[in-house]
Design an enzyme around this catalytic site. Structure first.
Site, PDB file in Angstrom:
ATOM      1  N   THR A   1       0.813  -1.220   0.000  1.00 60.46           N
ATOM      2  CA  THR A   1       0.000   0.000   0.000  1.00 60.46           C
ATOM      3  C   THR A   1       0.847   1.270   0.000  1.00 60.46           C
ATOM      4  O   THR A   1       1.889   1.306   0.644  1.00 60.46           O
ATOM      5  CB  THR A   1      -0.836   0.019   1.297  1.00 60.46           C
TER       6      THR A   1
ATOM      7  N   ARG B   1     -13.599  -8.668   0.770  1.00 65.89           N
ATOM      8  CA  ARG B   1     -12.674  -8.334   1.855  1.00 65.89           C
ATOM      9  C   ARG B   1     -12.199  -6.873   1.732  1.00 65.89           C
ATOM     10  O   ARG B   1     -11.833  -6.411   0.665  1.00 65.89           O
ATOM     11  CB  ARG B   1     -11.472  -9.283   1.796  1.00 65.89           C
ATOM     12  N   VAL B   2     -12.222  -6.176   2.855  1.00 63.76           N
ATOM     13  CA  VAL B   2     -11.675  -4.821   2.906  1.00 63.76           C
ATOM     14  C   VAL B   2     -10.669  -4.794   4.047  1.00 63.76           C
ATOM     15  O   VAL B   2     -10.957  -5.292   5.137  1.00 63.76           O
ATOM     16  CB  VAL B   2     -12.788  -3.776   3.148  1.00 63.76           C
TER      17      VAL B   2
ATOM     18  N   GLY C   1      -3.766  -5.757   6.924  1.00 61.21           N
ATOM     19  CA  GLY C   1      -4.784  -4.829   7.397  1.00 61.21           C
ATOM     20  C   GLY C   1      -5.609  -5.345   8.558  1.00 61.21           C
ATOM     21  O   GLY C   1      -6.018  -4.573   9.430  1.00 61.21           O
TER      22      GLY C   1
HETATM   23  C1  SD4 Z   1      -4.517  -4.229   3.285  1.00 61.59           C
HETATM   24  N1  SD4 Z   1      -2.935  -2.842   4.426  1.00 61.59           N
HETATM   25  O1  SD4 Z   1      -5.381  -4.262   2.427  1.00 61.59           O
HETATM   26  C2  SD4 Z   1      -3.407  -3.241   3.117  1.00 61.59           C
HETATM   27  C3  SD4 Z   1      -2.356  -3.837   2.274  1.00 61.59           C
HETATM   28  C4  SD4 Z   1      -1.046  -3.213   2.449  1.00 61.59           C
HETATM   29  O2  SD4 Z   1       1.157  -3.002   2.116  1.00 61.59           O
HETATM   30  O3  SD4 Z   1      -0.808  -2.383   3.241  1.00 61.59           O
HETATM   31  N2  SD4 Z   1      -0.045  -3.544   1.806  1.00 61.59           N
HETATM   32  O4  SD4 Z   1      -4.492  -4.985   4.239  1.00 61.59           O
END
Ligand code: SD4
Length: 332
Positions: free
Chosen positions: A191, A219-220, A245
């Site tokens: 991310t 999924r979120v 996450g």
């Molecule tokens: C998630 N935190 O969807 C995000 C993915 C992520 O580095 O951070 N990747 O869980």
């Protein structure tokens, strides 16, 4: 950082939380090798793709613009990078082949907007900003978010892109049975979270992702959730998260970091304390990478992760670099 030292700092951190801010600041000076702040403008963002994102954000900061515009324009670069497999239109899909994007944005007045499970729209971060500016709501999801984006003239994109579709088909073939627990590692979690302090002392943050590769549909993660993937308090500081996450949501991660800064911890101490909490709350840390990045009103920066490998990009008047964050442990 070695685990033993970290534990010591964890205990120091516990003591700091009941101290007056001035004492905490002194402790922070002595015990932490954090990025020193001057109150001058600064932009930080997660991972190496943050370098290009910061360059775009810095154009706004340099021209005395608002941190909010900087964090939007910054992460738009990552969203449009088709070589990036975990943010924006080049992102990997869910288990069923749908690329669903999550993003949120927040400014110094606690205004915020978010979208989750948004499909086929090229700039989720700008849709999130529109939600913030044009609606009484904070978050829109799924088809509602998509309809809203189309009504507001956002461009459509066909996802997954060809190469990603090919990878997904290969992955699908390899699966003996439908995944209940999709595989996670530090390569499929990237991310972009960005925090900026502008020349007028205004803080803003943004966060955007395609989430967990091959996730269960619907999924979120933490990234579009205000308080989890991102939090900004214009009187205190800002924080964002990257990594698994689910673990970040469990401790309201970015909000936790900002609240710890409010109690007097430096950004570095606050990130360490939040990571320590994640470690305490999870018996099984296998593959559980989480990294926090934080910035306060003085322009001090902190970053810390469960495992090694997390880095962040920093841009200021005098610096433009990629920095390895300290961490609790090496990957096994
Ligand atoms: C998630 N935190 O969807 C995000 C993915 C992520 O580095 O951070 N990747 O869980």
């Amino acid at each position: 950082m070695k685990r033993r030292n970290f534990v010591k700092l964890g205990l120091a951190g516990a003591a700091v939380s009941v101290m007056k801010p001035s004492m905490a600041a002194q402790l922070s000076e002595k015990q932490h090798n954090h990025e020193m702040g001057t109150g001058a403008p600064v932009v930080v963002s997660t991972w190496s793709h943050g370098m290009a994102a910061n360059a775009s954000a810095w154009k706004v900061i340099e021209s005395k613009g608002h941190a909010l515009d900087a964090v939007e324009q910054g992460v738009m670069v990552t969203e449009m990078d088709i070589a990036n497999r975990s943010v924006g239109i080049g992102g990997r899909p869910d288990r069923d082949g749908h690329v669903t994007l999550d993003a949120c944005i927040m400014d110094e007045e606690s205004r915020c907007g978010a979208v989750a499970c948004l499909e086929g729209i090229d700039h989720p971060i700008s849709v999130a900003r529109k939600v913030m500016e044009e609606t009484p709501h904070v978050m829109l999801v799924g088809s509602g978010a998509r309809d809203f984006a189309l009504e507001h003239g956002f461009g459509q994109t066909k996802t997954p892109i060809k190469e990603v579709k090919k990878d997904w088909k290969k992955w699908k073939k390899e699966q003996k049975e439908m995944v209940k627990k999709p595989e996670i590692n530090h390569e499929n979690h990237d991310t972009v979270g960005m925090l900026a302090l502008d020349a007028k002392g205004r803080l803003s943050g943004s966060c955007t992702t395609s989430g967990w590769a091959y996730k269960i549909p619907g999924r979120v993660g933490d990234s579009p959730i205000i308080g989890a993937g991102l939090f900004v308090d214009g009187h205190v500081g800002a924080a964002c998260a990257t990594g698994m996450g689910e673990a970040v949501i469990r401790i309201a991660g970015s909000h936790t970091v900002v609240e710890l800064m409010r109690q007097g911890l430096s950004p570095q101490q606050a990130c360490e304390a939040a990571v320590e909490r994640i470690i305490q709350k999870h018996k099984d840390l296998t593959g559980l990478q989480v990294g926090f990045l934080a910035l306060n009103l003085e322009g001090e920066v902190g970053a810390y992760s469960v495992y090694s490998g997390f880095n962040y990009a920093l841009k200021s008047n005098v610096r433009d670099e990629l920095i390895d964050a300290n961490y609790d442990r090496e990957w096994d």
